[in-house]
Scaffold this motif. Structure first.
Motif, PDB file in Angstrom:
ATOM      1  N   SER A  18      40.354  29.018  39.506  1.00 21.69           N
ATOM      2  CA  SER A  18      39.312  29.826  39.795  1.00 21.69           C
ATOM      3  C   SER A  18      39.290  30.547  41.180  1.00 21.69           C
ATOM      4  N   TYR A  19      40.098  29.963  41.975  1.00 18.66           N
ATOM      5  CA  TYR A  19      40.373  30.911  43.175  1.00 18.66           C
ATOM      6  C   TYR A  19      41.351  32.249  42.824  1.00 18.66           C
ATOM      7  N   LEU A  20      42.274  32.086  41.802  1.00 17.40           N
ATOM      8  CA  LEU A  20      43.011  32.943  41.467  1.00 17.40           C
ATOM      9  C   LEU A  20      42.170  34.087  40.845  1.00 17.40           C
ATOM     10  N   LEU A  21      41.309  33.782  39.852  1.00 14.76           N
ATOM     11  CA  LEU A  21      40.519  34.286  39.297  1.00 14.76           C
ATOM     12  C   LEU A  21      39.655  35.326  40.189  1.00 14.76           C
ATOM     13  N   LEU A  22      38.938  34.677  41.060  1.00 10.35           N
ATOM     14  CA  LEU A  22      38.196  35.241  42.320  1.00 10.35           C
ATOM     15  C   LEU A  22      38.791  36.374  43.092  1.00 10.35           C
ATOM     16  N   LEU A  23      40.162  36.093  43.255  1.00  9.21           N
ATOM     17  CA  LEU A  23      40.746  37.040  44.273  1.00  9.21           C
ATOM     18  C   LEU A  23      41.232  38.054  43.396  1.00  9.21           C
ATOM     19  N   PHE A  24      41.903  37.899  42.280  1.00 10.04           N
ATOM     20  CA  PHE A  24      42.822  38.995  41.526  1.00 10.04           C
ATOM     21  C   PHE A  24      42.379  39.379  40.402  1.00 10.04           C
ATOM     22  N   VAL A  25      41.165  38.859  39.934  1.00  5.83           N
ATOM     23  CA  VAL A  25      40.431  39.465  38.840  1.00  5.83           C
ATOM     24  C   VAL A  25      38.618  39.929  39.362  1.00  5.83           C
ATOM     25  N   ALA A  26      38.210  38.942  39.804  1.00  6.53           N
ATOM     26  CA  ALA A  26      36.747  39.453  40.153  1.00  6.53           C
ATOM     27  C   ALA A  26      36.694  40.208  41.262  1.00  6.53           C
ATOM     28  N   MET A  27      37.507  40.255  42.076  1.00 15.85           N
ATOM     29  CA  MET A  27      37.267  41.083  43.581  1.00 15.85           C
ATOM     30  C   MET A  27      37.591  42.553  43.373  1.00 15.85           C
ATOM     31  N   PRO A  28      38.855  42.739  42.390  1.00  8.36           N
ATOM     32  CA  PRO A  28      39.107  43.977  42.061  1.00  8.36           C
ATOM     33  C   PRO A  28      38.097  44.741  41.087  1.00  8.36           C
ATOM     34  N   LEU A  29      37.495  43.807  40.287  1.00  8.82           N
ATOM     35  CA  LEU A  29      36.434  44.410  39.353  1.00  8.82           C
ATOM     36  C   LEU A  29      35.311  44.840  40.267  1.00  8.82           C
ATOM     37  N   ARG A  30      35.159  44.102  41.382  1.00  9.11           N
ATOM     38  CA  ARG A  30      34.009  44.632  42.000  1.00  9.11           C
ATOM     39  C   ARG A  30      34.416  45.885  42.860  1.00  9.11           C
ATOM     40  N   HIS A  31      35.252  46.005  43.456  1.00  6.90           N
ATOM     41  CA  HIS A  31      35.842  46.911  44.396  1.00  6.90           C
ATOM     42  C   HIS A  31      36.135  48.164  43.364  1.00  6.90           C
ATOM     43  N   PHE A  32      36.688  48.104  42.291  1.00  5.11           N
ATOM     44  CA  PHE A  32      37.255  49.365  41.770  1.00  5.11           C
ATOM     45  C   PHE A  32      36.155  49.679  40.458  1.00  5.11           C
ATOM     46  N   LEU A  33      35.520  48.785  40.063  1.00  7.66           N
ATOM     47  CA  LEU A  33      34.463  49.035  38.809  1.00  7.66           C
ATOM     48  C   LEU A  33      33.261  48.990  39.092  1.00  7.66           C
ATOM     49  N   HIS A  34      33.112  48.481  40.273  1.00 15.17           N
ATOM     50  CA  HIS A  34      31.334  48.070  40.920  1.00 15.17           C
ATOM     51  C   HIS A  34      30.888  47.054  39.946  1.00 15.17           C
ATOM     52  N   LEU A  35      31.466  46.126  39.366  1.00 17.01           N
ATOM     53  CA  LEU A  35      31.087  44.550  38.594  1.00 17.01           C
ATOM     54  C   LEU A  35      30.750  43.746  39.506  1.00 17.01           C
ATOM     55  N   ASP A  36      29.828  43.885  40.277  1.00 16.71           N
ATOM     56  CA  ASP A  36      29.116  42.783  41.080  1.00 16.71           C
ATOM     57  C   ASP A  36      29.017  41.508  40.398  1.00 16.71           C
TER      58      ASP A  36
END
Length: 98
Positions: A18-36
Motif C-alpha cells: 500500500s505504501y508503494l502504491l501510494l508513493l509510486f502510483v497514487a501520488m504521480p496520478l495526483r500530480h500529473f493527471l490531477h486525480l485526487d
C-alpha cells in the motif's frame, strides 16, 4: 492457529504494498493527471494498514518476547519504502532457524 507473528508478516507485506502504491502510483496520478481520489483511497487503505501494522507489532513483540530495540527497528522499517519486505524476509528466516 495463526500466531500474531504470522498475521503480522501478512499485514507487513500488505502495508508495504500500500505504501508503494501510494508513493509510486497514487501520488504521480495526483500530480500529473490531477486525480485526487487516487491519493484519497490509497492513503486511506495505507493508513488502516499502518495502524494494523503498529498494533500487531506490539502484540507480536509481547508474544515473541523481542527486545525493545528490535521492536523499534521493525517499527522504523515501516516508514521506509521497501523495508516492510525486508522485515518480512528476516522474520521468515528467523522462524525457519528456530
Amino acid at each position: 492457529m495463526n500466531s500474531s507473528l504470522s498475521i503480522f508478516r501478512k499485514v507487513a507485506v500488505a502495508e508495504g504494498i500500500s505504501y508503494l502504491l501510494l508513493l509510486f502510483v497514487a501520488m504521480p496520478l495526483r500530480h500529473f493527471l490531477h486525480l485526487d481520489l487516487a491519493v484519497k483511497y490509497a492513503g486511506w487503505a495505507h493508513g488502516v494498514l499502518f495502524i494494523a501494522y503498529a498494533a500487531l507489532l506490539v502484540m507480536t513483540w509481547q508474544e515473541q518476547k523481542w527486545k525493545f530495540g528490535k521492536a523499534v527497528l521493525i517499527f522504523l522499517a515501516s516508514l521506509l519504502p521497501f523495508m516492510p519486505f525486508v522485515v518480512d524476509r528476516k522474520l521468515k528466516d528467523e522462524r525457519a532457524l528456530s
